[in-house]
Write an enzyme that holds these catalytic residues in place. Structure first.
Site, PDB file in Angstrom:
ATOM      1  N   ASP A  70       0.873  -1.165   0.000  1.00 51.14           N
ATOM      2  CA  ASP A  70       0.000   0.000   0.000  1.00 51.14           C
ATOM      3  C   ASP A  70       0.913   1.219   0.000  1.00 51.14           C
ATOM      4  O   ASP A  70       1.925   1.236   0.719  1.00 51.14           O
ATOM      5  CB  ASP A  70      -0.883  -0.013   1.263  1.00 51.14           C
ATOM      6  N   LYS A  75      -0.013   3.412   7.050  1.00 50.48           N
ATOM      7  CA  LYS A  75      -0.905   2.258   7.158  1.00 50.48           C
ATOM      8  C   LYS A  75      -0.087   0.961   7.193  1.00 50.48           C
ATOM      9  O   LYS A  75      -0.335   0.066   7.997  1.00 50.48           O
ATOM     10  CB  LYS A  75      -1.871   2.242   5.961  1.00 50.48           C
ATOM     11  N   GLU A 198     -14.744  -9.671  -5.335  1.00 52.64           N
ATOM     12  CA  GLU A 198     -14.926 -10.077  -3.935  1.00 52.64           C
ATOM     13  C   GLU A 198     -16.395  -9.916  -3.565  1.00 52.64           C
ATOM     14  O   GLU A 198     -17.067  -9.024  -4.068  1.00 52.64           O
ATOM     15  CB  GLU A 198     -14.014  -9.252  -3.023  1.00 52.64           C
ATOM     16  N   LEU A 200     -17.196  -9.828  -0.180  1.00 47.40           N
ATOM     17  CA  LEU A 200     -17.008  -9.730   1.278  1.00 47.40           C
ATOM     18  C   LEU A 200     -17.984  -8.738   1.887  1.00 47.40           C
ATOM     19  O   LEU A 200     -18.150  -7.644   1.384  1.00 47.40           O
ATOM     20  CB  LEU A 200     -15.592  -9.245   1.612  1.00 47.40           C
ATOM     21  N   LYS A 251     -20.586  -8.890 -10.179  1.00 44.20           N
ATOM     22  CA  LYS A 251     -20.459  -8.199  -8.896  1.00 44.20           C
ATOM     23  C   LYS A 251     -21.456  -7.037  -8.806  1.00 44.20           C
ATOM     24  O   LYS A 251     -22.170  -6.880  -7.812  1.00 44.20           O
ATOM     25  CB  LYS A 251     -19.024  -7.690  -8.720  1.00 44.20           C
ATOM     26  N   LEU A 297     -34.204  -8.681   3.693  1.00 39.96           N
ATOM     27  CA  LEU A 297     -35.575  -8.167   3.702  1.00 39.96           C
ATOM     28  C   LEU A 297     -35.862  -7.512   5.051  1.00 39.96           C
ATOM     29  O   LEU A 297     -36.963  -7.605   5.575  1.00 39.96           O
ATOM     30  CB  LEU A 297     -36.577  -9.298   3.436  1.00 39.96           C
ATOM     31  N   ALA A 299     -36.539  -4.266   6.899  1.00 44.93           N
ATOM     32  CA  ALA A 299     -36.919  -2.871   6.625  1.00 44.93           C
ATOM     33  C   ALA A 299     -36.243  -1.939   7.623  1.00 44.93           C
ATOM     34  O   ALA A 299     -35.868  -2.356   8.718  1.00 44.93           O
ATOM     35  CB  ALA A 299     -38.432  -2.740   6.725  1.00 44.93           C
ATOM     36  N   CYS A 307     -20.317   0.370  -0.448  1.00 46.63           N
ATOM     37  CA  CYS A 307     -20.548  -0.473  -1.631  1.00 46.63           C
ATOM     38  C   CYS A 307     -21.889  -0.228  -2.310  1.00 46.63           C
ATOM     39  O   CYS A 307     -21.933   0.199  -3.458  1.00 46.63           O
ATOM     40  CB  CYS A 307     -20.415  -1.934  -1.238  1.00 46.63           C
TER      41      CYS A 307
HETATM   42  C1  UGA Z   1     -22.102  -5.499   0.573  1.00 49.29           C
HETATM   43  C2  UGA Z   1     -22.531  -6.878   0.061  1.00 49.29           C
HETATM   44  O1  UGA Z   1     -23.434  -7.471   0.992  1.00 49.29           O
HETATM   45  C3  UGA Z   1     -21.318  -7.786  -0.130  1.00 49.29           C
HETATM   46  O2  UGA Z   1     -21.728  -9.035  -0.687  1.00 49.29           O
HETATM   47  C4  UGA Z   1     -20.323  -7.102  -1.099  1.00 49.29           C
HETATM   48  O3  UGA Z   1     -19.161  -7.886  -1.283  1.00 49.29           O
HETATM   49  C5  UGA Z   1     -19.937  -5.750  -0.510  1.00 49.29           C
HETATM   50  O4  UGA Z   1     -21.119  -4.949  -0.324  1.00 49.29           O
HETATM   51  C6  UGA Z   1     -18.990  -5.086  -1.473  1.00 49.29           C
HETATM   52  O5  UGA Z   1     -19.404  -4.711  -2.565  1.00 49.29           O
HETATM   53  O6  UGA Z   1     -17.780  -5.049  -1.194  1.00 49.29           O
HETATM   54  P1  UGA Z   1     -21.461  -4.464   2.952  1.00 49.29           P
HETATM   55  O7  UGA Z   1     -21.326  -3.149   2.259  1.00 49.29           O
HETATM   56  O8  UGA Z   1     -20.411  -4.885   3.914  1.00 49.29           O
HETATM   57  O9  UGA Z   1     -21.548  -5.658   1.866  1.00 49.29           O
HETATM   58  O10 UGA Z   1     -22.826  -4.398   3.735  1.00 49.29           O
HETATM   59  P2  UGA Z   1     -24.197  -5.221   3.804  1.00 49.29           P
HETATM   60  O11 UGA Z   1     -24.153  -6.190   4.908  1.00 49.29           O
HETATM   61  O12 UGA Z   1     -24.564  -5.744   2.482  1.00 49.29           O
HETATM   62  O13 UGA Z   1     -25.214  -4.039   4.207  1.00 49.29           O
HETATM   63  C7  UGA Z   1     -25.348  -2.906   3.370  1.00 49.29           C
HETATM   64  C8  UGA Z   1     -26.381  -1.959   3.927  1.00 49.29           C
HETATM   65  O14 UGA Z   1     -27.685  -2.498   3.787  1.00 49.29           O
HETATM   66  C9  UGA Z   1     -26.233  -1.629   5.419  1.00 49.29           C
HETATM   67  O15 UGA Z   1     -26.462  -0.258   5.612  1.00 49.29           O
HETATM   68  C10 UGA Z   1     -27.312  -2.447   6.083  1.00 49.29           C
HETATM   69  O16 UGA Z   1     -27.759  -1.902   7.300  1.00 49.29           O
HETATM   70  C11 UGA Z   1     -28.400  -2.409   5.023  1.00 49.29           C
HETATM   71  N1  UGA Z   1     -29.347  -3.541   5.085  1.00 49.29           N
HETATM   72  C12 UGA Z   1     -28.930  -4.811   4.891  1.00 49.29           C
HETATM   73  C13 UGA Z   1     -30.694  -3.274   5.295  1.00 49.29           C
HETATM   74  O17 UGA Z   1     -31.117  -2.107   5.458  1.00 49.29           O
HETATM   75  N2  UGA Z   1     -31.579  -4.322   5.300  1.00 49.29           N
HETATM   76  C14 UGA Z   1     -31.182  -5.608   5.127  1.00 49.29           C
HETATM   77  O18 UGA Z   1     -32.040  -6.510   5.129  1.00 49.29           O
HETATM   78  C15 UGA Z   1     -29.822  -5.858   4.907  1.00 49.29           C
END
Ligand code: UGA
Length: 495
Positions: A70, A75, A198, A200, A251, A297, A299, A307
Site C-alpha cells: 500500500d 498504514k 470479492e 465480502l 459483482k 428483507l 426494513a 458499496c
Molecule cells: C455489501 C454486500 O453485501 C457484499 O456481498 C459485497 O461484497 C460488498 O457490499 C462489497 O461490494 O464489497 P457491505 O457493504 O459490507 O456488503 O454491507 P451489507 O451487509 O450488504 O449491508 C449494506 C447496507 O444495507 C447496510 O447499511 C445495512 O444496514 C443495510 N441492510 C442490509 C438493510 O437495510 N436491510 C437488510 O435486510 C440488509
C-alpha cells in the site's frame, strides 16, 4: 502442500487442507519450458483496505506467500506493528498469525510488490464521481506501475469492484506502458488480466473468505484459469469460471439485486404502516419461499456503506452509457434516499416539535459489526436532526472515533457518550439507527428511569415491541404495529 497445514483460521472455518492442488488435466496443459506455470507462485495484494488486507491475510493463512503493498506508509507501518487499520472481527488475530508465519511481507513500495510476485490482486479503491460513474484513477495508476515493472509473466486480477469494461482498459494500458517502461525492450510483455470479484461483507469478511458461497473467476487464458483455480480449490465452494466481462458484471448485478431487495421491503414497510400490517411478518412469509429468501428483507432506514450506494450508481451509469433503461434501479435509489425523511416524519410523530428537544442516538455505523461510517444512513439522520435544532447525545460501540472526525462534538448540540445509558440521559426520545446486537440486550427499565420521556423510535426494527412496551415505553418502529388505530381501508374509499 500448498495450503496451511497448521491449525488456524482456515481450520476454524473447516477447510480441507490436504486436497491436491493440481489435477491431471492441468498437468497436461503445463508448458514445461516455463517454470512459473508449475512452481508455487507468489502473490501480491495491491491496496490494503477493507478488501485487500483480509484477502492478503486469507491467502497467507491458506499457505501462500503474499506481499501486501500500500503506498500509504503509515498504514503499512501500523499493519506491520500488528494492528489492523479498521475493525473487522478476527482480523487482528489473523494478522498476528500472518506476521508470525513468515509468509507475509509488507511493503509501501508497490513496484517492489509487482516485481516480487506473479499473481497481482488489484484491491485499490474505486470511489464514485459526481456523475455516479466509477472513478478508476487509482486502478489506472496501479496498472501503469505494474506495466513499468513487468519482469516476467504476471496475472493481474481485478478484485476491486469495477465496471464491466475495465479489464479491456487494463490490457491496453499494460501493453501501452510496458513498451515504454519495463526496460526489457519487449514488444509483447507476458501477462493475463482476470476478474475475481470479492463478495465480502464488512463484519463477516473472514467468514466470507474462508467459507464463500461461491468464487467467481473471469479469465481469458487457460494459464490464468489454472493459476486461479489452484488458489481457490481448497475452499469447498462452487468456482464459476466465466469470461472477464461476465465476472465483472456479476459483482455489480449482485449488489444491485441486494439493494433492490432492501428498497422493495422498505416500500412494503410503508404500505404495511399505512394499512396496519407488520412488515417483519410479511418478510417472514415471503422469505420462506426459497425463490425469494428471507435475507436482506429487513426494513429500516435504508442501505449505506461504501458499496451499495456507489455500486448502484456505477451500474446505472454503465447501463445508461449503453442505452439500457435502468429505471428500476433509479427507483431503488430514490426509495433509499427517502428513508431519512420517512424516519424524521416518524420522530416528529413521536415527539411533535423537534427544535429544542434532546434525543439519544444509538448507532452511527452504516450497519452493526463495523466501525465504518461511509454513507451511513445513521449519520444522514444525525445531520438532519442537528439542522432541525435537536440536541443529540450519541453512542456507537465502534464508530465513535470515525464519527467524531466527520461531525465534531458541539457544546450543547452534539455530545458523544460513553454508553447507551449515558446517551439516553434526560432524553425526550431514544433513536435506534444501527442494528447492533448489544442494543437488543439493554436494561429497558434502567433506560426508562434515565429518560425524560420514555419514547423509543427504532429505525432498524431491532427491538422486541412486546419487551419494550411492557417496560413502559411508547415504541415506534418501521412498518410494524405501533399500537395506533389504523383504518383497514383507504380513507377515500371509506367515505
Ligand atoms: C455489501 C454486500 O453485501 C457484499 O456481498 C459485497 O461484497 C460488498 O457490499 C462489497 O461490494 O464489497 P457491505 O457493504 O459490507 O456488503 O454491507 P451489507 O451487509 O450488504 O449491508 C449494506 C447496507 O444495507 C447496510 O447499511 C445495512 O444496514 C443495510 N441492510 C442490509 C438493510 O437495510 N436491510 C437488510 O435486510 C440488509
Amino acid at each position: 502442500m500448498d495450503c496451511a497445514s497448521t491449525p488456524g483460521e482456515a481450520r476454524a472455518y473447516g477447510l480441507a487442507c490436504d486436497r491436491p492442488l493440481a489435477t491431471p488435466s492441468h498437468k497436461r496443459e503445463v508448458d514445461l519450458s516455463d517454470k512459473s506455470r508449475y512452481e508455487k507462485p507468489r502473490l501480491a495484494v495491491l491496496g490494503l483496505g477493507h478488501v485487500g488486507l483480509p484477502t492478503a491475510l486469507g491467502f497467507v493463512e491458506l499457505g501462500w506467500e503474499v506481499i501486501g503493498a500500500d503506498d500509504d506508509a503509515s498504514k503499512v507501518a501500523m499493519i506491520q506493528s500488528g494492528k489492523a487499520p479498521f475493525s473487522e472481527p478476527g482480523l487482528d488475530d489473523l494478522l498476528a498469525r500472518g506476521l508470525a508465519s513468515g509468509r507475509l511481507t509488507l511493503v509501501h513500495c508497490v513496484e517492489e510488490a509487482v516485481r516480487g510476485a506473479t499473481i497481482l490482486f488489484v484491491c485499490v479503491g474505486t470511489p464514485q464521481k459526481d456523475t455516479g460513474e466509477a472513478d478508476l484513477s487509482q486502478v489506472e495508476a496501479i496498472v501503469r506501475t505494474i506495466a513499468c515493472n513487468l519482469n516476467g509473466y504476471k496475472l493481474i486480477v481485478e478484485k476491486s469492484t469495477v465496471p464491466a469494461i475495465t479489464a479491456q482498459w487494463i490490457k491496453r494500458t499494460l501493453a501501452r506502458f510496458a513498451k515504454l517502461g519495463n526496460g526489457l525492450g519487449k514488444l509483447h510483455p507476458e501477462f493475463d488480466v482476470a476478474s475475481n470479484p470479492e463478495f465480502l461483507q464488512e463484519g463477516k469478511a473472514l467468514e466470507n473468505i474462508f467459507r464463500p458461497d461461491r468464487v467467481m473467476v473471469g479469465v481469458e487464458s487457460e494459464r490464468a484459469r489454472a493459476l486461479l483455480e489452484r488458489l481457490y480449490r481448497p475452499l469447498d465452494c462452487p468456482i464459476l469460471i466465466t469470461d472477464v466481462r461476465t465476472a465483472e458484471l456479476t459483482k455489480h448485478a449482485a449488489n444491485a439485486f441486494l439493494s433492490t431487495k432492501i428498497s422493495f421491503i422498505n416500500m412494503v414497510a410503508d404500505i404495511c404502516e399505512a394499512v396496519g400490517a407488520d412488515v417483519t411478518q410479511v418478510a417472514a412469509g415471503v422469505g420462506l419461499d426459497p425463490r425469494i429468501g428471507r435475507e436482506f428483507l429487513n426494513a429500516g432506514i435504508g442501505f449505506g456503506g461504501y458499496c451499495f450506494p456507489k455500486d448502484l450508481r456505477a451500474f446505472m451509469y454503465l447501463g445508461r452509457e449503453h442505452g439500457v433503461d435502468c429505471g428500476l434501479l433509479a427507483e431503488v435509489e430514490k426509495i433509499n434516499l427517502r428513508r431519512t425523511e420517512v424516519f424524521l416524519k416518524k420522530v416528529r410523530h413521536a415527539v411533535w416539535v423537534l427544535r429544542g428537544k434532546t434525543m439519544g442516538v444509538l448507532g452511527l455505523a452504516f450497519k452493526g459489526g463495523t466501525d465504518d461510517i461511509r454513507e451511513s444512513p445513521a449519520l444522514h439522520i444525525v445531520k438532519a436532526l442537528l439542522e432541525e435544532g435537536v440536541q443529540l447525545r450519541v453512542h456507537d460501540p465502534q464508530a465513535m472515533e470515525a464519527s467524531r472526525q466527520e461531525i465534531p462534538p458541539q457544546a450543547g448540540r452534539l455530545e458523544y457518550c460513553s454508553s447507551p445509558y449515558d446517551a439516553a440521559r434526560e432524553a425526550d426520545a431514544l433513536l435506534i439507527l444501527t442494528e447492533w446486537q448489544e442494543y437488543r440486550d439493554l436494561d429497558f427499565r434502567r433506560l426508562h428511569e434515565l429518560m425524560e420521556v420514555p419514547v423509543i423510535v427504532d429505525g432498524r426494527n431491532l427491538l422486541d415491541p412486546e419487551i419494550v412496551r411492557t417496560s413502559g415505553f411508547e415504541y415506534l418502529s418501521m412498518g410494524r404495529h405501533d399500537g395506533a388505530e389504523r383504518p383497514a381501508i383507504p380513507v377515500e374509499s371509506a367515505s
